[in-house]
Enzyme design. Structure first.
Site, PDB file in Angstrom:
ATOM      1  N   CYS A 111       0.836  -1.203   0.000  1.00  0.00           N
ATOM      2  CA  CYS A 111       0.000   0.000   0.000  1.00  0.00           C
ATOM      3  C   CYS A 111       0.878   1.264   0.000  1.00  0.00           C
ATOM      4  CB  CYS A 111      -0.959  -0.064   1.193  1.00  0.00           C
ATOM      5  SG  CYS A 111      -2.309   1.119   1.159  1.00  0.00           S
ATOM      6  N   HIS A 112       0.830   2.061   1.073  1.00  0.00           N
ATOM      7  CA  HIS A 112       1.680   3.242   1.201  1.00  0.00           C
ATOM      8  C   HIS A 112       3.046   2.911   1.810  1.00  0.00           C
ATOM      9  CE1 HIS A 112      -2.212   5.270   0.697  1.00  0.00           C
ATOM     10  NE2 HIS A 112      -1.532   6.353   0.384  1.00  0.00           N
TER      11      HIS A 112
END
Length: 189
Positions: A111-112
């Site tokens: 994800c991030h």
């Protein structure tokens, strides 16, 4: 099913991690007999989120200032918005992350989470994926970005979102089972 008995994995997290992106890899690693430590800048507990809502708190096993990368066989960096945003400006977190790359040990970020890798300066020439909103940040850090469920590049495992967790966890287990990585590059779906 591979067995990771004797393998020790650090999950680097701060408040604001995406709950499933920490708990699912942790569960998968423990099911394969790995020892898992949550490593965080602060002692106590870290606050998880389910997207924008507060989720569970997870106990911190090792404070980052006491963590030694040499004691671990792999590193996992969960996403969420706040977690990687905090870690990517923490010099101890960046130095800890760099040590895994220097040693050729598996690193997984979802994800991030790859934001931390960008700030650690370890993405030059690497093929990765992530949530699309940080694509430019990763490309600016020298990575080649691709939109795939999971990408493996020389022991670096990246994925996009919680929907990709089954593939992410499977590749994470595989890479830890294989051990140190140098020179091989591949992508897997």
């Amino acid at each position: 099913m591979s067995h990771l008995t004797g393998k020790r994995v650090a999950i680097l997290a701060a408040d604001g991690f995406e709950q499933s992106e920490l708990l699912e890899p942790m569960r998968a690693l423990k099911e394969h007999d790995a020892t898992v430590d949550v490593v965080s800048p602060e002692a106590g507990k870290v606050q998880g989120f389910k997207h924008f809502e507060k989720g569970e708190q997870v106990a911190v096993d090792v404070k980052l200032s006491d963590a030694e990368a040499g004691r671990y066989d792999a590193l996992v960096i969960p996403g969420g918005l706040f977690n990687p945003d905090t870690l990517r400006i923490d010099e101890k977190a960046l130095a800890f992350t760099r040590e895994f790359f220097k040693a050729g040990k598996p690193v997984a970020a979802i994800c991030h989470g790859p934001w931390v890798l960008a700030n650690a300066g370890v993405l030059e020439g690497r093929t990765v994926t992530s949530v699309p909103n940080i694509r430019k940040d990763l490309e600016n850090a020298g990575a080649k970005w691709t939109d795939e469920e999971v990408v493996v590049d020389q022991g670096l495992v990246t994925s996009r979102t919680p929907d990709d967790l089954p593939a992410f966890c499977a590749k994470l287990i595989e890479e830890i089972d294989e051990g140190k990585h140098r020179g091989q590059q591949r992508s897997a779906a």
